[in-house]
Design an enzyme around this catalytic site. Structure first.
Site, PDB file in Angstrom:
ATOM      1  CB  ALA A   1       4.703   6.379 -15.119  1.00  0.00           C
ATOM      2  CB  SER A   2       4.717   5.049  -9.838  1.00  0.00           C
ATOM      3  OG  SER A   2       3.923   5.709  -9.282  1.00  0.00           O
TER       4      SER A   2
ATOM      5  CE1 TYR B 112       0.907   8.154  -6.262  1.00  0.00           C
ATOM      6  CE2 TYR B 112      -0.768   9.099  -7.742  1.00  0.00           C
ATOM      7  CZ  TYR B 112      -0.588   8.229  -6.625  1.00  0.00           C
ATOM      8  OH  TYR B 112      -1.478   7.686  -5.918  1.00  0.00           O
TER       9      TYR B 112
ATOM     10  CB  SER C 190      -3.796   5.790  -7.939  1.00  0.00           C
ATOM     11  OG  SER C 190      -4.351   6.949  -8.101  1.00  0.00           O
TER      12      SER C 190
ATOM     13  CB  ILE D 225      -8.885   8.199  -0.078  1.00  0.00           C
ATOM     14  CG1 ILE D 225      -9.300   7.232  -1.013  1.00  0.00           C
ATOM     15  CG2 ILE D 225      -9.375   7.658   1.104  1.00  0.00           C
ATOM     16  CD1 ILE D 225     -10.880   7.104  -1.366  1.00  0.00           C
TER      17      ILE D 225
ATOM     18  CG  ASN E 169      -1.730   1.160   1.485  1.00  0.00           C
ATOM     19  OD1 ASN E 169      -2.391   1.669   0.617  1.00  0.00           O
ATOM     20  ND2 ASN E 169      -0.956   2.111   2.425  1.00  0.00           N
TER      21      ASN E 169
END
Ligand code: NAP
Length: 251
Positions: A153-154, A151, A137, A184, A85
């Site tokens: 791409a990851s 972000y 995500s 969130i 996570n």
């Protein structure tokens, strides 16, 4: 209907935010949970609050991922559930993004997923049972946001990783799935500032941000024995954010 009684779970990034929501939900379902987080103070406090265990873990270290998994197996006898996570979401537009920005985001978000999943697979294979749930995500895999190309791409990369990994484990009783949160309300998201949070609320059909437990409930399902015929799949938990074809849905 579902319960996780006597299941042993490791949740990375479980000290706060979505990770804490996952820990809370897994505990409620009866699991014995170990939090692995770089924030030792908050990790220990969350563990005490929720009645679970804490281990200091920097997921960018392959060695650390392997030794924390080994410690969990030594202390609890097995590892049934892994929630990968941990994630960071610093913003950088392409004109300013450095190689270090790119590498750090990929190391914490994507390479760590490889490290911790690889570490968890060994004890899971031994028992012929495992449930792995990755926090991806909507950003990257479905949507985009200026400043988050590294972000995104990851996060999309995690899903590519998951699909091939799921096939490698398909006949070993081990499933690998992902949750895709929208916006969130966590400590990390709050750092984006009030203007961002208000803008996001307006772009979600429910006009509300999600709660960490909303992700926890989806994770709990994917982590259950009953979800054993689901692998390599995703659940989007976003209040309908990716749906609107026209602005009327958001009025
Ligand atoms: P958060 O509130 O910032 O919590 C993340 C936790 O991970 C923090 O305790 C953090 O510690 C820890 N951490 C950071 N780097 C680490 C490392 N190298 N090793 C171990 N732990 C580390 O984040 P969040 O909002 O809950 O996000 C959790 C996950 O959900 C991420 O993968 C994120 O991409 C994903 N996600 C979040 C949202 C959202 O709206 N919040 C939306 C979509 C996806 P420090 O605070 O000390 O860094």
């Amino acid at each position: 209907m579902f319960h996780l009684t006597d299941q042993v779970a490791l949740v990375t990034g479980g000290a706060k935010g979505i990770g804490k929501g996952i820990v809370q939900t897994l505990c409620k379902a009866g699991a014995k949970v170990v939090i692995g987080d770089i924030d030792q103070q908050q990790g220990a406090a969350t563990a005490q609050e929720l009645g679970c265990a804490f281990k200091a873990l920097d997921v960018t270290s392959r060695e650390a991922c392997q030794s924390v998994v080994a410690e969990v197996v030594k202390e609890f006898g097995k590892l049934d559930i892994l929630c990968s996570n941990t994630g960071i979401f610093p913003q950088a537009n392409l004109t300013e993004m450095t190689e270090a920005d790119w590498d750090q985001t990929h190391n914490v978000n994507l390479k760590s997923t490889f490290f911790v999943v690889q570490a968890a697979l060994a004890p899971m294979r031994e028992k012929g049972y495992g449930r792995i749930v990755i926090t991806s995500s909507i950003t990257g895999a479905i949507t985009g946001y200026p400043g988050w190309s590294h972000y995104g791409a990851s996060k999309a990369g995690q899903l590519g990783f998951m699909r091939s990994a799921a096939l490698e484990c398909a006949r070993e009783g081990i499933t690998i799935n992902a949750v895709m949160p929208g916006n969130i309300l966590t400590e990390g998201l709050a750092e984006q500032g009030e203007a961002y949070l208000e803008e996001m609320k307006r772009s979600i059909p429910t006009h509300s941000l999600g709660k960490p437990e909303d992700i926890g409930h989806a994770v709990c399902f994917l982590a259950s024995k009953e979800a054993g015929y689901i692998t390599g799949q995703t659940i989007i938990v976003d209040g309908g954010q990716i749906l609107p074809e026209s602005p009327e849905a958001l009025l």
